[in-house]
Design a protein around this motif. Structure first.
Motif, mmCIF file in Angstrom:
data_model
loop_
_atom_site.group_PDB
_atom_site.id
_atom_site.type_symbol
_atom_site.label_atom_id
_atom_site.label_comp_id
_atom_site.label_asym_id
_atom_site.label_seq_id
_atom_site.Cartn_x
_atom_site.Cartn_y
_atom_site.Cartn_z
ATOM 1 N N GLN A 164 -6.000 -50.192 40.444
ATOM 2 C CA GLN A 164 -6.629 -51.127 39.512
ATOM 3 C C GLN A 164 -6.147 -52.553 39.783
ATOM 4 O O GLN A 164 -6.938 -53.485 39.764
ATOM 5 N N LYS A 165 -4.861 -52.733 40.063
ATOM 6 C CA LYS A 165 -4.342 -54.066 40.383
ATOM 7 C C LYS A 165 -4.997 -54.607 41.649
ATOM 8 O O LYS A 165 -5.324 -55.796 41.731
ATOM 9 N N GLU A 211 -7.354 -44.209 33.632
ATOM 10 C CA GLU A 211 -6.226 -44.866 32.949
ATOM 11 C C GLU A 211 -4.964 -44.014 32.924
ATOM 12 O O GLU A 211 -3.859 -44.526 32.723
ATOM 13 N N ASN A 212 -5.091 -42.706 33.164
ATOM 14 C CA ASN A 212 -3.925 -41.825 33.183
ATOM 15 C C ASN A 212 -3.323 -41.662 34.577
ATOM 16 O O ASN A 212 -2.305 -41.010 34.736
ATOM 17 N N ILE A 270 -12.881 -61.516 32.077
ATOM 18 C CA ILE A 270 -14.143 -60.949 32.558
ATOM 19 C C ILE A 270 -13.893 -59.770 33.490
ATOM 20 O O ILE A 270 -14.523 -58.719 33.365
ATOM 21 N N ILE A 271 -12.959 -59.926 34.418
ATOM 22 C CA ILE A 271 -12.687 -58.867 35.384
ATOM 23 C C ILE A 271 -12.100 -57.637 34.704
ATOM 24 O O ILE A 271 -12.533 -56.512 34.962
ATOM 25 N N SER A 272 -11.140 -57.828 33.815
ATOM 26 C CA SER A 272 -10.544 -56.685 33.104
ATOM 27 C C SER A 272 -11.594 -55.953 32.273
ATOM 28 O O SER A 272 -11.650 -54.720 32.286
ATOM 29 N N PHE A 277 -8.931 -58.210 44.232
ATOM 30 C CA PHE A 277 -10.146 -58.331 45.041
ATOM 31 C C PHE A 277 -11.275 -58.968 44.227
ATOM 32 O O PHE A 277 -11.949 -59.889 44.687
ATOM 33 N N ALA A 278 -11.473 -58.473 43.008
ATOM 34 C CA ALA A 278 -12.552 -58.976 42.159
ATOM 35 C C ALA A 278 -12.326 -60.441 41.791
ATOM 36 O O ALA A 278 -13.273 -61.228 41.738
#
Length: 188
Positions: free
Chosen positions: A116-117, A109-110, A149-151, A122-123
């Protein structure tokens, strides 16, 4: 002669990628310089620029390579009709296990990356194609549910990576699947 050049290119790119990942453990991409990457990789700056535009381009190439590799890894699988959801998540976790260091750094997260995007995009595509229960929902509602759900799943995976993957992929896949299905039960 060409195979020797190809090996050199592969080695150079690998060394640069490893150097950037190592530096990302210590500081943000905006604080890293091409000079630092080159010094750590023991490669000339001109050689760096023969492969990449800048350190942001190198990071983007690493992220894209991981996403493509992940897609290829997941597409190799055939999923059991009844257990497909669980198997898909388990395979994804196995992939993250095989690329633990780079995934842990890029999902931190840092770390200010777009990874992540890219994983979320993709997910979301994989989710909409493969998750059986999503097809029973109102399409307008499914976008919100898949986002949630994905997050949540990515945060669980991040926590799992940061905890040294303290549970096997199959067990974590079962946990994530149960969380997803319990969330779905309230929307059906």
């Amino acid at each position: 002669m060409n195979s020797k050049l190809d090996r050199r290119k592969k080695y150079t790119r690998m060394a640069l990628k490893q150097s950037l990942i190592k530096l990302l453990k210590e500081k943000s991409i905006s604080s890293i310089t091409v000079k630092e990457i080159c010094e750590l990789a023991d490669i000339n700056r001109s050689t760096f620029y023969a492969h990449y535009l800048d350190h942001f381009d190198l990071l983007d190439k690493i992220e894209e390579e991981i996403i493509q590799d992940m897609a290829g890894y997941l597409n190799q699988c055939t999923y059991d009709k009844d257990e497909g959801d669980l198997q898909l998540i388990e395979r994804l976790l196995e992939y993250f296990t095989s690329k633990q260091e780079v995934c842990q750094v890029l999902l931190d997260e840092n770390t200010d990356t777009n990874f992540q995007k890219k994983v979320i995009t993709f997910a979301h595509q994989a989710f909409m194609q493969n998750w059986k229960a999503v097809h029973t929902l109102d399409p307008k509602l499914s976008v919100y549910i898949s986002t949630f759900i994905i997050s949540g799943s990515i945060d669980v995976i991040r926590k799992w990576l940061n905890n040294g993957m303290d549970k096997p992929p199959k067990e974590m896949a079962e946990v994530i699947t149960k969380l997803i299905k319990s969330g779905f039960s309230g929307c059906l």
